[in-house]
Design a protein around this motif. Structure first.
Motif, PDB file in Angstrom:
ATOM      1  N   ASP A 103       4.858  -4.912  -7.692  1.00 11.43           N
ATOM      2  CA  ASP A 103       4.676  -3.517  -7.288  1.00 11.43           C
ATOM      3  C   ASP A 103       6.004  -2.786  -7.174  1.00 11.43           C
ATOM      4  O   ASP A 103       6.123  -1.620  -7.570  1.00 11.43           O
ATOM      5  N   PRO A 132      -9.831  -3.059  -5.834  1.00  9.18           N
ATOM      6  CA  PRO A 132      -9.348  -1.755  -5.383  1.00  9.18           C
ATOM      7  C   PRO A 132     -10.456  -0.706  -5.443  1.00  9.18           C
ATOM      8  O   PRO A 132     -11.433  -0.866  -6.169  1.00  9.18           O
ATOM      9  N   MET A 164      -4.711   4.729  -1.700  1.00  7.26           N
ATOM     10  CA  MET A 164      -4.567   4.775  -3.156  1.00  7.26           C
ATOM     11  C   MET A 164      -4.243   6.182  -3.649  1.00  7.26           C
ATOM     12  O   MET A 164      -3.664   6.344  -4.723  1.00  7.26           O
ATOM     13  N   GLU A 201      -1.213   1.243 -10.931  1.00 11.31           N
ATOM     14  CA  GLU A 201      -1.474   2.648 -10.658  1.00 11.31           C
ATOM     15  C   GLU A 201      -0.176   3.462 -10.652  1.00 11.31           C
ATOM     16  O   GLU A 201      -0.136   4.580 -11.175  1.00 11.31           O
ATOM     17  N   TRP A 202       0.875   2.912 -10.066  1.00 10.38           N
ATOM     18  CA  TRP A 202       2.133   3.642  -9.920  1.00 10.38           C
ATOM     19  C   TRP A 202       2.879   3.809 -11.245  1.00 10.38           C
ATOM     20  O   TRP A 202       3.468   4.842 -11.509  1.00 10.38           O
ATOM     21  N   ALA A 241       0.819  -1.204   0.000  1.00 12.69           N
ATOM     22  CA  ALA A 241       0.000   0.000   0.000  1.00 12.69           C
ATOM     23  C   ALA A 241       0.852   1.251   0.000  1.00 12.69           C
ATOM     24  O   ALA A 241       2.045   1.217   0.166  1.00 12.69           O
ATOM     25  N   LEU A 242       0.167   2.356  -0.179  1.00 11.05           N
ATOM     26  CA  LEU A 242       0.838   3.635  -0.281  1.00 11.05           C
ATOM     27  C   LEU A 242       0.964   4.271   1.089  1.00 11.05           C
ATOM     28  O   LEU A 242       0.308   3.885   2.036  1.00 11.05           O
ATOM     29  N   PHE A 268      -1.005  -2.433  -7.254  1.00 12.51           N
ATOM     30  CA  PHE A 268      -0.520  -1.064  -7.135  1.00 12.51           C
ATOM     31  C   PHE A 268       0.394  -0.674  -8.292  1.00 12.51           C
ATOM     32  O   PHE A 268       0.439   0.494  -8.692  1.00 12.51           O
TER      33      PHE A 268
END
Length: 476
Positions: free
Chosen positions: A254, A349, A166, A426-427, A28-29, A423
């Protein structure tokens, strides 16, 4: 597309403590619990009161840009109307478009952006770069503000786990917030499966192959996918990566670790889908500009049993879905008894992101719009309009649910702690939109082997990891 190192343990302590969705062990972020008050408003700040906790200037105009996709923009207009009712001296303007980046990015550069942006769709902005360039406002003050429904509860405490995390992108603060709980998996017609094929949902891959064989005998393809957007295959494959190899496999993806895409678990998942292709269980095609719509239409017309999709599909395909279709979502089948995570593991998510541009004329108005979006009445309206599970906890309790949403809630509850999030998607968005998309485009047509697919994704990972222009999210 991230920023700095990530303290996953702090994130998970908070995430595991509340809400329906849990993301334990996921990469996670960093927390969105910090951040400054430098919002860059061009509009004057209003007085902060119990009724106006963010200090919105009463007559400051508001402009909202909404992605006009599977959810259209009526749910957002509901909130824009709420804003207009609350701030009667302000002019509100909502625009719907499929070209968010095309229309909004130039305005960010010029320093004259809208006040709220639904950063979604194929033409969305690279959120990581927007944040790195300091073009997105820190939404921490919004998260700390009293919620619309209960002044004694902060906005952040009304949201399911994962929403706040997120939006951090590895930075201090929170810069993008989602409104919908997205359920990815194998979507199907319960009527076709249980009545036409007289089968139960397959819990193992051998059972999946058996169901596809039975479907083929009746002139039905077991699977299909949008040939124009083959990256959709991740929606079904990702949870299988986690099931087969455990969370360490997806965390390696990730964090761009060498060997992440060459893991035996990844190989086994690719081999499983290779068998679907080899046995001609997959309906191909749908290469047009609206490939996902073409695929979904073929599916709702009974040409295929399973599609890799997200929970937006119930609304997006509603015009072609028969009343007795009984849309449902199933978790990815287990490959064998050696799987590290159980059947029922779910890729789920938070989705449908929003941001407030840092140089907007009315930053505080943009945050207030989002505070309204997270009210129970706006969340319930979102559900009524587009049949999606909102991220506001308990918002749809007691409501009558359409088949897809009911199935989604059942899948989430069955998954329990076994929720996973990609993730890296998204990243490092280009890895998903370009590299993975290109790989699956060839792989699902039988034009790329398992080894070639894995090697290509491994090279893509190495390229991104070595690129000095790409900010990395790192392990704590």
């Amino acid at each position: 597309m991230g920023f700095t190192s990530v303290n996953r343990r702090d994130v998970m302590k908070r995430s595991a403590a509340v809400g329906l969705l849990a993301v334990p062990g996921a990469a996670a972020l960093s927390s969105c619990a910090t951040g400054g008050d430098d919002d860059g408003d061009k509009a004057e700040k209003g007085d902060k009161t119990k009724k106006n906790p963010l200090g919105v200037k009463e007559d400051a105009d508001l402009q909202v840009y909404i992605f006009n996709g599977g959810y259209d923009d009526k749910y957002a207009q509901f909130v824009t109307d709420m804003y207009g009712d609350r701030f009667g001296d302000a002019t509100t303007d909502q625009k719907a478009t499929e070209k968010i980046a095309t229309q909004v990015q130039p305005r960010l550069v010029k320093g004259d952006p809208p006040d709220v942006v639904n950063n979604s769709g194929a033409d969305n902005m690279n959120a990581g770069k927007v944040i790195k360039n300091k073009q997105a406002a820190d939404l921490t003050e919004l998260l700390d503000a009293p919620s619309w429904d209960d002044p004694n509860v902060k906005v952040r405490d009304t949201l399911i786990p994962g929403v706040e995390e997120m939006g951090a992108f590895g930075a201090d603060g929170c810069y993008q917030l989602n409104i919908a709980s997205t359920i990815y998996g194998n979507w199907y017609s319960d009527k076709m499966l249980t009545e036409t094929l007289e089968s139960d949902y397959p819990k193992t891959w051998d059972e999946m192959l058996a169901v596809c064989k039975k479907a083929k005998a009746k002139g039905i393809h077991g699977w299909t996918y949008p040939g124009g957007h083959p990256r959709y295959m991740l929606f079904s494959m990702f949870a299988m990566f986690a099931q087969a190899g455990g969370r360490e496999v997806i965390e390696a993806m990730d964090y761009l670790e060498p060997g992440a895409w060459k893991h035996d678990a990844v190989k086994s998942v690719f081999e499983a889908f290779e068998e679907l292709v080899a046995k001609k269980y997959v309906l191909t095609g749908f290469d047009g500009k609206e490939a996902h719509i073409e695929m979904q239409t073929a599916w709702t017309k009974g040409k295929a049993l399973f599609v890799p999709d997200g929970s937006w599909v119930e609304n997006e395909a509603k015009d072609t879905t028969p009343k007795d279709f009984r849309m449902a979502v199933g978790a990815t089948p287990s490959l064998d008894k050696g799987d590290k995570l159980p059947f029922g593991t779910l890729y789920s998510p938070p989705g449908e992101p929003f941001l407030v541009p840092a140089k907007a004329d009315n930053v505080r108005g943009g945050m207030e719009w989002l505070r309204m979006m997270y009210s129970r009445k706006a969340a319930r309206n979102l559900f009524k309009q587009v049949s999606v599970m909102p991220v506001v906890k308990g918002a749809i309790d007691g409501m009558s649910l359409p088949p897809g949403v009911a199935s989604s809630q059942k899948a989430v509850k069955a998954a329990g702690k076994n929720i996973v999030i990609a993730f890296w998607k998204e990243w490092y968005r280009e890895m998903f939109d370009e590299d993975f998309n290109n790989v699956m485009g060839k792989f699902m047509l039988g034009d790329m082997s398992v080894k070639e697919a894995m090697d290509t994704m491994e090279k893509a990972t190495a390229r991104v990891a070595k690129d000095p222009d790409v900010e990395k999210v790192k392990r704590s």
